[in-house]
Design a protein around this motif. Structure first.
Motif, mmCIF file in Angstrom:
data_model
loop_
_atom_site.group_PDB
_atom_site.id
_atom_site.type_symbol
_atom_site.label_atom_id
_atom_site.label_comp_id
_atom_site.label_asym_id
_atom_site.label_seq_id
_atom_site.Cartn_x
_atom_site.Cartn_y
_atom_site.Cartn_z
ATOM 1 N N LEU A 13 -7.138 -4.263 1.861
ATOM 2 C CA LEU A 13 -5.880 -4.987 1.714
ATOM 3 C C LEU A 13 -6.047 -6.322 1.003
ATOM 4 N N ASP A 14 -7.300 -6.741 0.807
ATOM 5 C CA ASP A 14 -7.548 -7.982 0.077
ATOM 6 C C ASP A 14 -7.710 -7.765 -1.427
ATOM 7 N N HIS A 15 -7.721 -6.511 -1.875
ATOM 8 C CA HIS A 15 -7.799 -6.279 -3.321
ATOM 9 C C HIS A 15 -6.533 -6.807 -3.989
ATOM 10 N N PRO A 16 -6.661 -7.632 -5.025
ATOM 11 C CA PRO A 16 -5.489 -8.249 -5.673
ATOM 12 C C PRO A 16 -4.789 -7.251 -6.607
ATOM 13 N N LEU A 17 -3.913 -6.433 -6.053
ATOM 14 C CA LEU A 17 -3.336 -5.353 -6.836
ATOM 15 C C LEU A 17 -2.588 -5.847 -8.077
ATOM 16 N N GLU A 18 -1.852 -6.934 -7.963
ATOM 17 C CA GLU A 18 -1.112 -7.402 -9.135
ATOM 18 C C GLU A 18 -2.059 -7.832 -10.253
ATOM 19 N N GLU A 19 -3.159 -8.453 -9.876
ATOM 20 C CA GLU A 19 -4.171 -8.820 -10.874
ATOM 21 C C GLU A 19 -4.795 -7.564 -11.483
ATOM 22 N N ASN A 62 3.983 -1.747 3.672
ATOM 23 C CA ASN A 62 2.965 -2.444 4.440
ATOM 24 C C ASN A 62 2.229 -1.450 5.335
ATOM 25 N N LEU A 63 0.960 -1.746 5.605
ATOM 26 C CA LEU A 63 0.155 -0.911 6.481
ATOM 27 C C LEU A 63 0.411 -1.319 7.923
ATOM 28 N N VAL A 64 0.767 -0.340 8.749
ATOM 29 C CA VAL A 64 1.060 -0.592 10.158
ATOM 30 C C VAL A 64 -0.024 0.090 10.994
ATOM 31 N N LEU A 65 -0.661 -0.673 11.867
ATOM 32 C CA LEU A 65 -1.734 -0.164 12.717
ATOM 33 C C LEU A 65 -1.186 0.192 14.088
ATOM 34 N N ILE A 69 0.855 -1.193 0.000
ATOM 35 C CA ILE A 69 0.000 0.000 0.000
ATOM 36 C C ILE A 69 0.886 1.236 0.000
ATOM 37 N N ASP A 70 0.455 2.251 -0.715
ATOM 38 C CA ASP A 70 1.042 3.579 -0.605
ATOM 39 C C ASP A 70 0.009 4.427 0.118
#
Length: 361
Positions: A95-101, A78-81, A39-40
């Protein structure tokens, strides 16, 4: 509930925030949790999807999910909470969106590939439906900073306090349904106040249920959303994309209109024709593609001193022939549509036409 409204409309039409409306969050010492990525975070939260998050001095971001305070940061993509419910944060940041796809489905044409290279890691958020709907009803003819000021003012006047946060939760529609037009206008909404109030009352009396309509197919859902005052096709597509996760929805604002004209080598079309073209050209994740195109154009505009020819530059590599064709297309769009090259919008769902764009600063 605070009785004051920190946003004030100045004579030049701009909204000025008082010092009290600049959100500050408590700093709590908590154990950071790595939620994954890639993630950005900056690109995601600055891309005109959502309007109340605040970047803190240490680079982390603070915001609200409903009535829960959240603090997140980014480390190694990575997203840090740092604070907040991890399950809701994971869902909100998709975060479950398949970015590479999704990236593999981007069109091969140079504008899309340039936007992809510049905006990798940006995600389409899953937003609360009422809050997203209300925000984009107020977005008409407004820039991101103005939409943000209205959101914060509405929260301050009508929302409830949240532990760990100096901004209030966004008020539910049941609360805004009892407001008045003058009270909403004091929050900087102008003519949008009446639309927001009417929409809140339609939802409060059960005429439309934003959760129940989620089961509708996209075309029908778009029509249903357009029953709400202040929701046209473009705002409906914003809501579809950001609140209902219809990732093929394409809000066509001034920027995207200009980009589509360039892709079509200057061939004009009706809004319906351009929308159909966008769906064909941008593919199954058209919503992602348009958001990357929009944000890349907006950021490049800021860094290029309004030089449209540099907005969609392709990195120096094997795309050189495509780069030349791209520049030719942009030169055509600039020469044939001068309003686009002079005034551009900065909000995800603001002006929709060259004529409307002239009113924006």
């Amino acid at each position: 509930m605070p009785s004051h409204c920190p946003a004030r409309v100045q004579k030049n039409g701009r909204v000025r925030l008082s010092e009290a409306s600049s959100p500050k969050f408590e700093t709590k010492r908590v154990t950071a949790t790595n939620l994954g990525g890639p993630i950005d975070l900056d690109k995601t939260l600055l891309s005109g999807q959502v309007f109340h998050w605040t970047r803190r001095a240490d680079g982390s971001w603070s915001g609200l999910l409903g009535n829960e305070a959240v603090v997140v940061s980014e480390k190694n993509e990575n997203l840090v909470l740092h604070q907040g419910p991890d399950d809701r944060v994971v869902r909100h940041f998709a975060l479950d969106h398949p970015l590479e796809e999704i990236y593999a489905a981007f069109p091969e044409e140079p504008m899309s590939q340039s936007a992809l290279a510049a905006c990798r890691g940006m995600r389409i958020l899953r937003q609360p439906r009422w809050e997203c709907t209300a925000a984009f009803i107020t977005s008409s003819m407004k820039q991101v900073a103005h939409i943000r000021s209205m959101s914060l003012a509405i929260r301050s006047r009508f929302g409830e306090a949240v532990d760990g946060s100096d901004i209030n939760a966004y008020p539910p529609f049941e609360v805004l349904a009892k407001a008045t037009v003058p009270a909403l206008r004091e929050c900087g909404l102008g003519y949008r106040a009446e639309n927001l109030l009417k929409t809140a009352r339609l939802l409060a009396d059960g005429t439309i249920d934003l959760e129940a309509i989620a089961k509708q197919p996209t075309a029908r859902l778009r029509q249903t959303l357009q029953m709400l005052p202040g929701v046209g096709v473009k705002v409906a597509n914003c809501i579809l994309l950001f609140a209902y996760e219809r990732l093929d929805a394409v809000p066509i604002d001034t920027w995207i209109h200009r980009i589509l004209l360039a892709m079509r080598k200057g061939r004009k079309g009706t809004p319906a024709q351009l929308a159909a073209y966008a769906h064909r050209r941008l593919g199954p994740y058209a919503g992602y593609v348009q958001q990357y195109l929009f944000h890349h154009a907006r950021m490049a505009k800021r860094g290029a001193a309004l030089n449209p020819a540099s907005v969609f530059s392709v990195p120096f590599d094997s795309h050189a022939p495509a780069r030349l064709a791209l520049r030719a297309n942009l030169r055509w769009s600039i020469s044939k549509a001068p309003a686009f090259s002079i005034v551009v919008k900065t909000a995800g769902c603001g002006a929709t036409s060259p004529r409307e764009a002239r009113h924006q600063k």
